[in-house]
Write an enzyme that holds these catalytic residues in place. Structure first.
Site, PDB file in Angstrom:
ATOM      1  N   ARG A 104       0.854  -1.181   0.000  1.00 20.22           N
ATOM      2  CA  ARG A 104       0.000   0.000   0.000  1.00 20.22           C
ATOM      3  C   ARG A 104       0.895   1.239   0.000  1.00 20.22           C
ATOM      4  NH1 ARG A 104      -3.323  -2.855  -1.635  1.00 20.22           N
ATOM      5  NH2 ARG A 104      -5.458  -3.232  -0.871  1.00 20.22           N
ATOM      6  N   HIS A 140      -0.703  -0.301 -10.487  1.00 18.21           N
ATOM      7  CA  HIS A 140      -1.374  -1.246  -9.583  1.00 18.21           C
ATOM      8  C   HIS A 140      -1.782  -2.521 -10.336  1.00 18.21           C
ATOM      9  CE1 HIS A 140      -3.594  -1.281  -5.493  1.00 18.21           C
ATOM     10  NE2 HIS A 140      -3.350  -2.531  -5.888  1.00 18.21           N
TER      11      HIS A 140
END
Length: 314
Positions: free
Chosen positions: A229, A277
């Site tokens: 993250r 991502h």
């Protein structure tokens, strides 16, 4: 009578359609339908929901909700936003996710190990220069976070000759590889490894874990991979570590704001590789198998899957 289960999610219509079709094909006597398609009475009767980045206001309109099945592995937003703290959260623990992540970890570790950023820079400068090849056994790798993803990644790296050390906040007897624990163990891992890979969940304890002080503990010229993250890495501190040469390169697949804004400095920094991502996307087929099995077991046998701990955040 068919049991109706609400789906609450702010995702692309195509993604929602694919997920609903796949899950419903695996259910018997149960149907997952979009939250907005339910009547008020059906919403009041729902005791579980399938979620993917849900609107907290929608979940608040399910008064009998006992638990939610997330289609994603990361649950930090759910933990923070869930309106009723008594509602249990079940995250996606698809084994395919661990395999996909381990493949990505190996690929981008090799990218750094074989000096791909340096040779790309030389190509841009039309510079023909060879550099000494370092063998995998001489390139130690440290992994922050030794859950399912971390263990799978460590095994893949070790199969390819890299010495690997893992780090956890607390000891775990089930991990059969070199490990360090706690603050002192983190300092040792950062100091002793050439490539640091972040696979931690985002919690209050891991937010900005890699800051100026911890970047200063890393060996000069080390590299960073963050596949966890974005907020685990202090972005400003990362920039300072890259600019002064403490770090040679950073591969980043996650960011505090996604999509990454066009004016963000990370896009153009010569020592940063930006990925959108993509390292371990949820696979609809295998994730749907797991979600449908959990839902069917709950309604057929009253068995609820193990939830995440709200105290520790995963």
């Amino acid at each position: 009578m068919t049991v109706l289960v609400p789906f609450c999610g702010r995702i692309l219509p195509r993604e929602r359609e694919e997920a609903l079709e796949a899950i419903n094909a695996r259910l018997n006597g149960i149907r997952v339908i979009p939250f907005e398609a339910l009547t008020d009475g059906e919403r009041r009767a729902a005791c579980m929901a399938v979620v993917a980045n849900p609107d907290p206001a929608d979940l608040a309109r399910l008064p009998m909700l006992e638990w939610v099945q997330s289609l994603w592995a990361g649950v930090e937003r759910l933990v923070e936003e869930m309106p009723d703290k008594a509602v249990r959260i079940v995250r996606m623990t698809d084994p395919q996710l661990a395999l996909t992540m381990s493949e990505a970890v190996l690929a981008w570790t090799l990218y750094l190990h074989r000096d791909m950023p340096r040779y790309r820079d030389q190509q841009n400068r039309k510079c023909w220069q060879q550099h000494k090849l370092v063998l995998p056994q001489d390139r130690p790798v440290g992994i922050l976070g030794m859950g399912n993803l971390g263990r799978a990644a460590a095994r893949k790296l070790m199969e390819n000759g890299f010495p690997v050390t893992g780090w956890r906040r607390t000891p775990c007897a089930a991990v059969d590889m070199p490990m360090t624990y706690g603050p002192s163990g983190l300092e040792a891992l950062l100091r002793d490894n050439a490539i640091i890979i972040v696979l931690l969940p985002l919690t209050p304890q891991t937010r900005n874990l890699l800051d100026d002080w911890r970047f200063g503990q890393m060996r000069e010229g080390a590299s960073l991979i963050n596949f966890a993250r974005g907020p685990i890495v202090d972005q400003a501190a990362l920039g300072r570590a890259l600019d002064r040469g403490q770090l040679s390169h950073a591969v980043l697949d996650v960011f505090e704001h996604e999509p990454l804004p066009e004016d963000d400095w990370l896009w153009s920094h010569p020592k940063v590789t930006v990925l959108p991502h993509i390292t371990a996307p949820t696979q609809t087929g295998t994730a749907s198998d797991l979600a449908a099995r959990n839902i069917q077991d709950f309604y057929d046998r009253g068995v609820m899957p193990d939830p995440v701990s709200r105290e520790i955040g995963y």
